[in-house]
Design an enzyme around this catalytic site. Structure first.
Site, PDB file in Angstrom:
ATOM      1  CG  ASP A   7      15.610 -15.550  26.116  1.00 54.90           C
ATOM      2  OD1 ASP A   7      14.256 -15.468  25.611  1.00 54.90           O
ATOM      3  OD2 ASP A   7      16.261 -15.709  25.265  1.00 54.90           O
ATOM      4  CG  ASP A   9      13.790 -20.348  22.738  1.00 54.53           C
ATOM      5  OD1 ASP A   9      13.915 -21.466  22.919  1.00 54.53           O
ATOM      6  OD2 ASP A   9      12.783 -19.757  22.335  1.00 54.53           O
TER       7      ASP A   9
END
Length: 233
Positions: A7, A9
């Site tokens: 991922d 963020d």
């Protein structure tokens, strides 16, 4: 493991808090306009429960549903002050880009070290994000050359993928890398993301605890929880 699926963020870059702040401002403005007595958006409670890790419109719908509010979908080019799902999403997007333009995007030093170590070890590497800003943020953070594949919010829209907590985006990244899910590890800080890792039957799901929710990450599917992926080196 043959591949790492990250991922963006909160895992590779420190932009999760910027997203959360932009969501709060956008939702609080809407809530005040909709009902001046409404309780404001709570970053600590509402962001991880309804918004974090999800495609923008899904986050809008899920948070509003938690308040018993249903709005029309609207159109992609709805004005930021429109009382539609798209309008609120566009309001958040504008706020986010203002902050990023002003402050830039910083990668976590531990994440950069881990990406470099994974590259040197011959592991395949992909970024898997619900954000349509993913490519711009990866470039701004200076980590584009450390990632081979990108599956993001644009991919969700263009390919008709289901966003997290469905496993579609992670599965698409693994397929593009040519690696079975069982031989890939997912790295996520969002509850929806670790759910996606578990649902996709990936070999390992690493929960990154940026929001003091280690127990919740484990409950939602994390195999192990760390404060930063650099801790795994």
């Amino acid at each position: 493991m043959r591949a790492c699926l990250f991922d963006l963020d909160g895992v590779l870059t420190s932009t999760a808090s910027v997203h959360a702040a932009a969501w709060k401002e956008a939702f609080d403005e809407f809530l005040h306009e909709h009902d001046a007595s409404a309780a404001p958006f709570d970053i600590d409670r509402d962001y991880p429960a309804y918004v974090d890790g999800k495609p923008r419109r899904d986050g809008v719908r899920d948070f509003l549903a938690s308040r018993g509010i249903e709005l029309p979908e609207g159109a992609d080019d709805d004005a930021p002050d429109a009382h539609t799902v798209s309008g609120i999403g566009n309001r958040k997007q504008g706020l986010l880009l203002e902050v990023v333009k002003r402050d830039g995007v910083q990668p976590y030093p531990g994440a950069v070290r881990f990406l470099e170590a994974a590259r040197d070890a011959g592991l395949r590497r992909a970024v898997v994000s619900s954000s349509e800003n993913c490519q711009a943020f990866v470039e701004a953070a200076g980590i584009e050359d450390l990632l081979e594949v990108r599956v993001d919010g644009v991919s969700v829209r263009e390919q008709g993928l289901h966003g997290k907590p469905a496993p579609d985006t992670f599965l698409a990244a693994a397929q593009e890398l040519g690696v079975p899910a069982a031989q890939a590890a997912v790295f996520e800080d969002a509850l929806a993301g670790v759910e996606a890792g578990r649902a996709g039957h990936f070999g390992f799901v690493v929960g990154v605890d940026r929001a003091h929710q280690a127990d919740a990450l484990k409950e939602h599917g994390a195999s192990v929880v760390v404060n930063d992926i650099g801790d795994l080196l």
